[in-house]
Design an enzyme around this catalytic site. Structure first.
Site, PDB file in Angstrom:
ATOM      1  CD  GLU A 157      57.591  68.770  57.676  1.00  0.00           C
ATOM      2  OE1 GLU A 157      58.757  68.255  57.503  1.00  0.00           O
ATOM      3  OE2 GLU A 157      56.706  68.462  56.978  1.00  0.00           O
ATOM      4  CG  ASN A 198      53.035  74.558  56.915  1.00  0.00           C
ATOM      5  OD1 ASN A 198      51.791  74.389  57.424  1.00  0.00           O
ATOM      6  ND2 ASN A 198      53.506  73.635  55.892  1.00  0.00           N
ATOM      7  CG  HIS A 234      50.198  65.589  55.241  1.00  0.00           C
ATOM      8  ND1 HIS A 234      49.817  65.718  53.947  1.00  0.00           N
ATOM      9  CD2 HIS A 234      50.906  66.350  55.127  1.00  0.00           C
ATOM     10  CE1 HIS A 234      50.310  66.516  53.365  1.00  0.00           C
ATOM     11  NE2 HIS A 234      51.371  67.000  54.227  1.00  0.00           N
ATOM     12  CD  GLU A 262      52.061  70.551  53.777  1.00  0.00           C
ATOM     13  OE1 GLU A 262      52.363  69.302  53.809  1.00  0.00           O
ATOM     14  OE2 GLU A 262      52.971  71.443  53.694  1.00  0.00           O
ATOM     15  CG  ASP A 264      47.376  64.057  52.289  1.00  0.00           C
ATOM     16  OD1 ASP A 264      47.312  64.268  53.289  1.00  0.00           O
ATOM     17  OD2 ASP A 264      48.135  64.071  51.408  1.00  0.00           O
TER      18      ASP A 264
HETATM   19  C1  XIL Z   1      55.767  66.635  49.304  1.00  0.00           C
HETATM   20  C2  XIL Z   1      55.781  66.724  48.081  1.00  0.00           C
HETATM   21  O1  XIL Z   1      54.401  66.757  47.584  1.00  0.00           O
HETATM   22  C3  XIL Z   1      56.452  65.536  47.251  1.00  0.00           C
HETATM   23  O2  XIL Z   1      56.237  65.672  45.820  1.00  0.00           O
HETATM   24  C4  XIL Z   1      57.940  65.624  47.506  1.00  0.00           C
HETATM   25  O3  XIL Z   1      58.580  64.400  46.956  1.00  0.00           O
HETATM   26  C5  XIL Z   1      58.143  65.600  49.330  1.00  0.00           C
HETATM   27  O4  XIL Z   1      57.362  66.667  49.594  1.00  0.00           O
HETATM   28  N1  XIL Z   1      55.094  68.377  54.103  1.00  0.00           N
HETATM   29  C6  XIL Z   1      55.188  69.448  53.224  1.00  0.00           C
HETATM   30  C7  XIL Z   1      55.168  69.055  51.900  1.00  0.00           C
HETATM   31  O5  XIL Z   1      55.414  70.431  53.774  1.00  0.00           O
HETATM   32  O6  XIL Z   1      56.173  69.905  51.373  1.00  0.00           O
HETATM   33  C8  XIL Z   1      55.667  67.771  51.620  1.00  0.00           C
HETATM   34  O7  XIL Z   1      55.570  67.800  50.044  1.00  0.00           O
HETATM   35  C9  XIL Z   1      54.645  66.993  52.454  1.00  0.00           C
HETATM   36  C10 XIL Z   1      54.827  67.060  53.571  1.00  0.00           C
END
Ligand code: XIL
Length: 444
Positions: A157, A198, A234, A262, A264
């Site tokens: 990020e 990422n 996400h 990641e 979802d």
């Molecule tokens: C999230 C985890 O899933 C949670 O359990 C934690 O509280 C916060 O982080 N981007 C990322 C991940 O790169 O590491 C994050 O994971 C979600 C957003």
């Protein structure tokens, strides 16, 4: 000897009883996602929580996925909560589980602005101190797992939405070259791991993804080790960017791999069958975009069950974002992933019932109800053959085509999903003469 034999048969009995309860029956006959993905040369992964890797959670994580990402266990705040005191327990556990299940591990993540230990964020450091803290962290963590990690999310990020660099501990203290240095240190510690940058909201072509693109191009031209970009994905229901595949392709054309890291797809709660059908379509289009580009290494979901998703606590009012529900039953999204990976959907457990609801001298109205029990569908086609010259004139809640006596009706965009214990009905008008016998419907 006798007691040993007794012991074994008791153990076998216990195992057999456990197996009965281990995985939802609906799931038992499906080809595992990992086998479908492997046949396409792709990775299908999930983020996991180490302490949950037993029972049904462990069974599904091991059986369905060929890659694991520790959801939190490898973050700096997890591994070094106190300066110089390391806690590798959960990370080690996940790596051991992955090795026992012939899975890759995606290391996540080395350089981030979030989930850092407070000793680090609250400290006062010169630029030189900060640089050596970061180098030590990377060398220690990457070195510990040398040879055991397929890919590292080295930098996480780094960008703002407008494509400028995010103001963080690292950027403010070390300048933009913290990224190149982190990659170089990671390569030195494990030459075989693929090194990624990422980020989120970089799935489509936009200002942020273009900044990432320009960075990767610059790093490549400078000879900095960069192997891939991670698109977190996400996503919000119904909002898969239309330029996703084009964006994956432009990174691939730079000579780097791309991974969806990641995935979802969150929805406003409560979920319903319409939202679950849309979610299935969303998952399918993300998977399809990755399948379509050779350099897309694969897709990781950010938790495979709604009972282990970060969404409800992070986005109040939203949830149901993963492919399995909270009771580990596969959702339409699960079957959509399978289909996008080339799997065929089993209709075992679903039935189609044809009926004539009204009939007059030359015409009739018919309907077909598709019901599922113990399994679910993410899309369907109902087909039959008319035995006495009947002809469909108009249909609703499905798209029907007729060629000679052969009729085929496919779901509309909004009713492809048939949940376990649920049903979908579509109807049509037709013409008839002489007789109007009821055909047998085949589901596909
Ligand atoms: C999230 C985890 O899933 C949670 O359990 C934690 O509280 C916060 O982080 N981007 C990322 C991940 O790169 O590491 C994050 O994971 C979600 C957003």
């Amino acid at each position: 000897m006798r007691s040993l034999r007794t012991g074994l048969s008791l153990a076998a009995l216990v195992a057999a009883v456990a197996a009965l309860f281990a995985a939802p029956a609906a799931h038992a006959g499906d080809t595992p996602l990992r086998d479908l993905a492997a046949a396409k040369g792709k990775v299908i992964g999930t983020a996991v929580t180490g302490s949950k890797l037993t029972g049904t959670y462990g069974d599904i994580a091991g059986a369905q996925f060929n890659s694991l990402t520790p959801g939190n266990a490898m973050k700096w705040g997890s591994v070094e909560p106190t300066q110089g005191t390391f806690n590798w327990a959960e990370a080690d556990q996940i790596v051991a589980f992955a090795q026992a299940h012939n899975q890759q591990v995606r290391g996540h993540t080395l350089v981030w602005h979030s989930q850092n230990p407070s000793w680090l964020t609250n400290g006062t450091w010169t630029s030189a101190q900060l640089g050596s803290l970061l180098q030590n962290h990377i060398s220690t963590e990457v070195g510990r797992y040398k040879g055991e990690i397929a890919a590292w999310d080295v930098v996480n990020e780094p960008f703002n939405e407008d494509g400028t660099y995010r103001s963080t501990l690292w950027y403010n203290g070390l300048g933009a070259d913290y990224i190149a240095n982190a990659l170089t240190w990671a390569r030195a510690a494990d030459p075989d791991a693929k090194l990624y940058i990422n980020d989120y909201n970089v799935e489509g072509v936009n200002a942020k993804s273009t900044a990432l693109y320009n960075l990767v191009k610059d790093l490549k031209s400078r000879g900095v080790p960069i192997d891939g970009v991670g698109l977190q994905a996400h996503l919000v229901l119904g909002q898969v960017p239309s330029t996703l595949q084009q964006n994956i392709q432009r990174f691939a054309d730079l000579g780097v791999d791309v991974a969806i890291t990641e995935l979802d797809v969150r929805m406003a709660l409560p979920s319903d069958s319409t939202k679950l059908a849309q979610q299935a379509a969303d998952y399918k289009s993300v998977l399809a975009a990755c399948v379509a580009v050779t350099r897309c290494a694969g897709v990781t979901v950010w938790g495979f069950t709604d009972s282990d998703s970060w969404v409800p606590s992070t986005f109040p009012g939203y949830g149901a974002a993963t492919p399995y529900d909270e009771n580990y039953a596969p959702k339409p999204a699960y079957y959509a992933i399978a289909q996008a990976l080339g799997g065929t959907q089993s209709t075992d457990g679903c039935s189609a019932t044809y009926s004539v609801t009204s009939q007059w001298n030359t015409g009739f109205t018919g309907q077909v109800t598709i019901a599922c029990s113990g399994t679910s569908l993410s899309s369907w086609t109902a087909s039959w053959s008319f035995g006495a010259g009947q002809q469909i004139t108009q249909a609703w809640n499905a798209t029907c085509t007729q060629s000679g006596s052969a009729v085929s009706c496919a779901n509309a965009s909004y009713n492809g999903s048939v949940p376990s214990g649920g049903s979908v009905t579509f109807g049509f008008n037709g013409s008839w003469s002489g007789s109007n016998p009821l055909p047998t419907v085949t589901l596909g």
